[in-house]
Design a protein around this motif. Structure first.
Motif, PDB file in Angstrom:
ATOM      1  N   LEU A 207       6.558  35.460 -41.511  1.00  0.00           N
ATOM      2  CA  LEU A 207       6.727  34.127 -42.091  1.00  0.00           C
ATOM      3  C   LEU A 207       7.907  34.109 -43.057  1.00  0.00           C
ATOM      4  O   LEU A 207       8.706  33.160 -43.059  1.00  0.00           O
ATOM      5  CB  LEU A 207       5.446  33.707 -42.817  1.00  0.00           C
ATOM      6  N   CYS A 208       8.028  35.155 -43.851  1.00  0.00           N
ATOM      7  CA  CYS A 208       9.131  35.224 -44.806  1.00  0.00           C
ATOM      8  C   CYS A 208      10.469  35.318 -44.086  1.00  0.00           C
ATOM      9  O   CYS A 208      11.450  34.677 -44.469  1.00  0.00           O
ATOM     10  CB  CYS A 208       8.933  36.414 -45.739  1.00  0.00           C
ATOM     11  N   LEU A 209      10.519  36.091 -43.017  1.00  0.00           N
ATOM     12  CA  LEU A 209      11.742  36.198 -42.217  1.00  0.00           C
ATOM     13  C   LEU A 209      12.072  34.871 -41.550  1.00  0.00           C
ATOM     14  O   LEU A 209      13.238  34.448 -41.502  1.00  0.00           O
ATOM     15  CB  LEU A 209      11.589  37.296 -41.164  1.00  0.00           C
ATOM     16  N   TYR A 210      11.055  34.190 -41.036  1.00  0.00           N
ATOM     17  CA  TYR A 210      11.262  32.887 -40.391  1.00  0.00           C
ATOM     18  C   TYR A 210      11.897  31.897 -41.371  1.00  0.00           C
ATOM     19  O   TYR A 210      12.867  31.209 -41.036  1.00  0.00           O
ATOM     20  CB  TYR A 210       9.920  32.359 -39.892  1.00  0.00           C
ATOM     21  N   ASN A 211      11.361  31.835 -42.578  1.00  0.00           N
ATOM     22  CA  ASN A 211      11.905  30.915 -43.577  1.00  0.00           C
ATOM     23  C   ASN A 211      13.299  31.337 -44.020  1.00  0.00           C
ATOM     24  O   ASN A 211      14.209  30.505 -44.123  1.00  0.00           O
ATOM     25  CB  ASN A 211      10.969  30.836 -44.790  1.00  0.00           C
ATOM     26  N   GLU A 225      18.274  34.516 -33.453  1.00  0.00           N
ATOM     27  CA  GLU A 225      17.277  35.303 -32.723  1.00  0.00           C
ATOM     28  C   GLU A 225      16.041  35.528 -33.578  1.00  0.00           C
ATOM     29  O   GLU A 225      14.903  35.492 -33.084  1.00  0.00           O
ATOM     30  CB  GLU A 225      17.863  36.647 -32.310  1.00  0.00           C
ATOM     31  N   ALA A 226      16.244  35.739 -34.880  1.00  0.00           N
ATOM     32  CA  ALA A 226      15.118  35.951 -35.792  1.00  0.00           C
ATOM     33  C   ALA A 226      14.211  34.722 -35.833  1.00  0.00           C
ATOM     34  O   ALA A 226      12.981  34.840 -35.844  1.00  0.00           O
ATOM     35  CB  ALA A 226      15.624  36.281 -37.194  1.00  0.00           C
ATOM     36  N   ILE A 227      14.811  33.548 -35.840  1.00  0.00           N
ATOM     37  CA  ILE A 227      14.018  32.316 -35.845  1.00  0.00           C
ATOM     38  C   ILE A 227      13.198  32.211 -34.569  1.00  0.00           C
ATOM     39  O   ILE A 227      11.998  31.905 -34.604  1.00  0.00           O
ATOM     40  CB  ILE A 227      14.942  31.091 -36.002  1.00  0.00           C
ATOM     41  N   SER A 228      13.842  32.446 -33.428  1.00  0.00           N
ATOM     42  CA  SER A 228      13.146  32.356 -32.136  1.00  0.00           C
ATOM     43  C   SER A 228      12.021  33.385 -32.046  1.00  0.00           C
ATOM     44  O   SER A 228      10.898  33.066 -31.622  1.00  0.00           O
ATOM     45  CB  SER A 228      14.154  32.569 -31.006  1.00  0.00           C
ATOM     46  N   PHE A 229      12.308  34.624 -32.452  1.00  0.00           N
ATOM     47  CA  PHE A 229      11.326  35.704 -32.381  1.00  0.00           C
ATOM     48  C   PHE A 229      10.129  35.425 -33.281  1.00  0.00           C
ATOM     49  O   PHE A 229       8.964  35.505 -32.848  1.00  0.00           O
ATOM     50  CB  PHE A 229      12.006  37.020 -32.780  1.00  0.00           C
ATOM     51  N   THR A 230      10.384  35.095 -34.534  1.00  0.00           N
ATOM     52  CA  THR A 230       9.284  34.879 -35.485  1.00  0.00           C
ATOM     53  C   THR A 230       8.489  33.626 -35.141  1.00  0.00           C
ATOM     54  O   THR A 230       7.258  33.614 -35.266  1.00  0.00           O
ATOM     55  CB  THR A 230       9.828  34.774 -36.921  1.00  0.00           C
ATOM     56  N   LYS A 231       9.162  32.591 -34.700  1.00  0.00           N
ATOM     57  CA  LYS A 231       8.450  31.364 -34.344  1.00  0.00           C
ATOM     58  C   LYS A 231       7.478  31.621 -33.203  1.00  0.00           C
ATOM     59  O   LYS A 231       6.320  31.164 -33.242  1.00  0.00           O
ATOM     60  CB  LYS A 231       9.455  30.268 -33.955  1.00  0.00           C
ATOM     61  N   HIS A 232       7.944  32.342 -32.200  1.00  0.00           N
ATOM     62  CA  HIS A 232       7.090  32.639 -31.046  1.00  0.00           C
ATOM     63  C   HIS A 232       5.833  33.394 -31.471  1.00  0.00           C
ATOM     64  O   HIS A 232       4.710  33.023 -31.083  1.00  0.00           O
ATOM     65  CB  HIS A 232       7.885  33.468 -30.024  1.00  0.00           C
ATOM     66  N   HIS A 233       5.993  34.425 -32.278  1.00  0.00           N
ATOM     67  CA  HIS A 233       4.844  35.246 -32.651  1.00  0.00           C
ATOM     68  C   HIS A 233       3.951  34.559 -33.687  1.00  0.00           C
ATOM     69  O   HIS A 233       2.722  34.745 -33.667  1.00  0.00           O
ATOM     70  CB  HIS A 233       5.321  36.604 -33.152  1.00  0.00           C
ATOM     71  N   LEU A 234       4.527  33.750 -34.557  1.00  0.00           N
ATOM     72  CA  LEU A 234       3.700  33.002 -35.513  1.00  0.00           C
ATOM     73  C   LEU A 234       2.844  31.965 -34.786  1.00  0.00           C
ATOM     74  O   LEU A 234       1.690  31.728 -35.158  1.00  0.00           O
ATOM     75  CB  LEU A 234       4.587  32.322 -36.566  1.00  0.00           C
ATOM     76  N   ASP A 246      -2.643  30.803 -43.133  1.00  0.00           N
ATOM     77  CA  ASP A 246      -2.631  29.930 -41.958  1.00  0.00           C
ATOM     78  C   ASP A 246      -2.030  28.562 -42.281  1.00  0.00           C
ATOM     79  O   ASP A 246      -1.264  28.006 -41.495  1.00  0.00           O
ATOM     80  CB  ASP A 246      -4.043  29.790 -41.378  1.00  0.00           C
ATOM     81  N   GLU A 247      -2.352  28.020 -43.482  1.00  0.00           N
ATOM     82  CA  GLU A 247      -1.775  26.736 -43.880  1.00  0.00           C
ATOM     83  C   GLU A 247      -0.270  26.861 -44.112  1.00  0.00           C
ATOM     84  O   GLU A 247       0.510  25.958 -43.763  1.00  0.00           O
ATOM     85  CB  GLU A 247      -2.440  26.203 -45.147  1.00  0.00           C
ATOM     86  N   GLN A 248       0.154  27.978 -44.690  1.00  0.00           N
ATOM     87  CA  GLN A 248       1.578  28.180 -44.948  1.00  0.00           C
ATOM     88  C   GLN A 248       2.367  28.303 -43.654  1.00  0.00           C
ATOM     89  O   GLN A 248       3.472  27.756 -43.526  1.00  0.00           O
ATOM     90  CB  GLN A 248       1.761  29.418 -45.826  1.00  0.00           C
ATOM     91  N   VAL A 249       1.808  28.979 -42.683  1.00  0.00           N
ATOM     92  CA  VAL A 249       2.460  29.100 -41.380  1.00  0.00           C
ATOM     93  C   VAL A 249       2.549  27.743 -40.696  1.00  0.00           C
ATOM     94  O   VAL A 249       3.588  27.373 -40.133  1.00  0.00           O
ATOM     95  CB  VAL A 249       1.709  30.113 -40.486  1.00  0.00           C
TER      96      VAL A 249
END
Length: 557
Positions: A207-211, A225-234, A246-249
């Motif tokens: 989540l921190c990397l995504y933001n 790529e980091a956005i795409s990767f983290t978004k998919h797994h989150l 869960d609310e923060q995500v």
């Protein structure tokens, strides 16, 4: 230090219709919410039969059928404000704790937190403390301490195997205009450059990397790529996470943290912070006290502004325009909520409401000739120009001049030039509105590029980038006004983002006004594509503007 809150200074208190006292005695109270069964429609937003007849006899060029030069504008069916006169009539309940006690307690907590900053011994402690202070909304009390901490963070050597800590440091530094390379994330990648699968076991780090990755600039594919990767797994794990993660995500996937309204995020985070591991009770207590003390100030302002708006609305009589007072104040409150910027916040709200009145006049009511007359008068900015206007616009013009004149007398003598810059930006906006009307009158169908260039200015964001600095005092120099008044790339990017987001929302909601075609419609016609293709392209353009605007800020810093 332990003193009761002083009353908010008098801020353009003269009313167009009557004078009234601006009470500074409102006690603190819980956040008010509209009582839906009792909310009444604002009289100012309801067209009487007489006003409807007057409106429907006004004519303009019909862009839907070329050659028909006298089709009537239809009365826009705007919904009344949900809030009505709620804030005007709202009377808060007494508090169990006095304002004086809360202020004294807050001062003591600030001293304790100062010591926390001084006692930090490593980068991890500094970034953790600074992040908590920012997200809890109390960073405005610790600007000097934050600057010192950021200098230490960027100077100290930092080597950590924690994705959360690396991403947190990256995000904090970039957010404050301090450059740090995205190469810091290489340690979490495989030899082929892809992110390692094992980091998916760290949802907080993801989540921190995504933001943090949303603070990317052009030419950083690794962060894309980091956005795409983290978004998919989150998204895959969002139903298995525990509260409050869960609310923060969920919030971040809807709007990434760097792009959200920070004051709204603060409201969420205050209730979540106590569930964080190793949370600091001192930070939490100050956050709650500070929020309530500031809410006290904001509610006084809303009550005053509601009364001012009702008086202005009655005086100008433009009952075809939208009632957007609470919405407008929320935007200004999101820009700066601090107590010391009360004058700037209130004057910016007034500018926004005048812009709203002018926008609806150009878009939904005035004939082409009346639009031209209004723009000529606004460019002259002289009471003698009132004679150029039709009767129904004379009071609006008079009040427009008066409000800016009053603002000039309210700011510090050395800052009177602030209002002059805001006035010039307002005049520029009028010219942009007129250009849109001229295009409509001529049945001109602009290219997507030309449409966006104009509508990014007419959305008003670049205008408000100048107006929001009025009355801020020493932090804003004449050079800063010159820079903003030149509409730099970051201001234009702000306008493009606002325009494109607004057009997408209006198109999807089916609420687009019957004036000039939207950017989506222009793109569809020019490229002969469906709305889905057009929206997809515009979403990619939005990302480009976010990156370009951020790059401009980082270079400026």
């Amino acid at each position: 230090m332990a003193a009761s809150l002083k009353p908010t200074p008098a801020i353009l208190l003269s009313s167009p219709c009557s004078s009234s006292a601006y009470s500074s005695r409102l006690p603190l109270q819980p956040s008010p919410r509209p009582r839906f069964p009792h909310v009444q429609a604002s009289p100012a937003t309801e067209a009487t039969p007489a006003s409807r007849v007057e409106h429907e006899t006004r004519y303009t060029y019909n862009h839907a059928s070329a050659g028909v030069a006298a089709a009537p504008k239809t009365l826009s069916s705007y919904e009344p404000s949900l809030w009505g006169d709620y804030f005007l009539d709202y009377e808060p309940k007494p508090l169990q704790r006095s304002e004086k006690w809360m202020t004294a307690r807050a001062d003591k907590l600030k001293e304790d937190i100062n010591m926390l900053f001084e006692s930090c011994k490593c980068t991890v402690e500094r970034i953790t403390l600074l992040d908590s202070v920012q997200r809890l909304g109390i960073d405005h009390h610790f600007k000097k301490q934050a600057d010192i901490a950021l200098s230490q963070i960027i100077e100290d050597e930092f080597s950590s195997s924690s994705l959360h800590h690396v991403a947190l440091r990256f995000g904090l530094l970039r957010e404050h205009g301090l450059w740090v390379s995205s190469d810091v994330f290489n340690k979490f990648k495989n030899e082929d450059g892809s992110f390692r699968k094992d980091i998916t076991n760290d949802p907080k780090g993801l989540l921190c990397l995504y933001n943090a990755a949303h603070l990317l600039v052009h030419g950083e594919p690794s962060l894309e790529e980091a956005i795409s990767f983290t978004k998919h797994h989150l998204e895959l794990m969002r139903d298995t996470l525990k509260s409050p993660l869960d609310e923060q995500v969920k919030r971040a996937l809807h709007v990434p943290l760097p792009r959200t309204l920070k004051r709204v995020e603060t409201l969420h985070y205050i209730s979540e912070y106590m569930h964080e591991e190793q949370h600091n009770p001192t930070l939490l207590e100050l956050a709650k006290l500070d929020f309530n003390l500031l809410q006290h100030v904001h509610l006084k302002e809303l009550k005053y502004l509601t009364k001012w708006w009702r008086g202005l609305y009655r005086c100008v009589g433009l009952n075809y325009a939208r009632d957007r007072l609470v919405e407008g104040y929320l935007w200004c409150y999101a820009i700066y909520h601090e107590k010391e910027f009360a004058f700037s916040r209130i004057f910016l709200t007034k500018q926004l409401m005048l812009i709203s009145l002018m926008d609806d006049t150009y878009d939904a009511h005035a004939t082409i000739e009346e639009c031209r007359q209004l723009n000529v008068a606004i460019q002259r900015w002289d009471e003698r120009a009132t004679s150029l206007l039709p009767d129904y616009l004379k009071r609006f013009y008079t009040e427009l001049l008066r409000i800016f004149k009053d603002a000039t007398s309210e700011v510090a003598i050395c800052d009177t030039y602030h209002v002059a810059y805001a006035r010039k930006a307002f005049q520029d906006l009028s010219a942009y509105y007129l250009q849109e009307v001229e295009w409509l009158h001529q049945d001109h169908k602009p290219s997507f590029k030309d449409h966006l260039s104009l509508s990014a200015m007419s959305i008003g964001s670049p205008t408000l980038c100048v107006g929001l600095m009025v009355g801020m005092g020493d932090p804003v120099t004449r050079e800063a006004f010159e820079w903003a008044a030149g509409y730099p790339k970051v201001a234009i990017a702000c306008g493009k983002i606002a325009r494109l987001l607004d057009d997408i929302a209006a198109f999807k909601g089916g609420k687009a006004k019957g004036d000039m075609a939207s950017s989506i419609e222009c793109y569809m016609v020019e490229h002969s594509v469906t709305s889905e293709v057009a929206i997809s392209k515009i979403l990619s353009l939005l990302e480009d503007e976010w990156c370009g605007g951020l790059l401009t800020l980082l270079i400026a810093c």
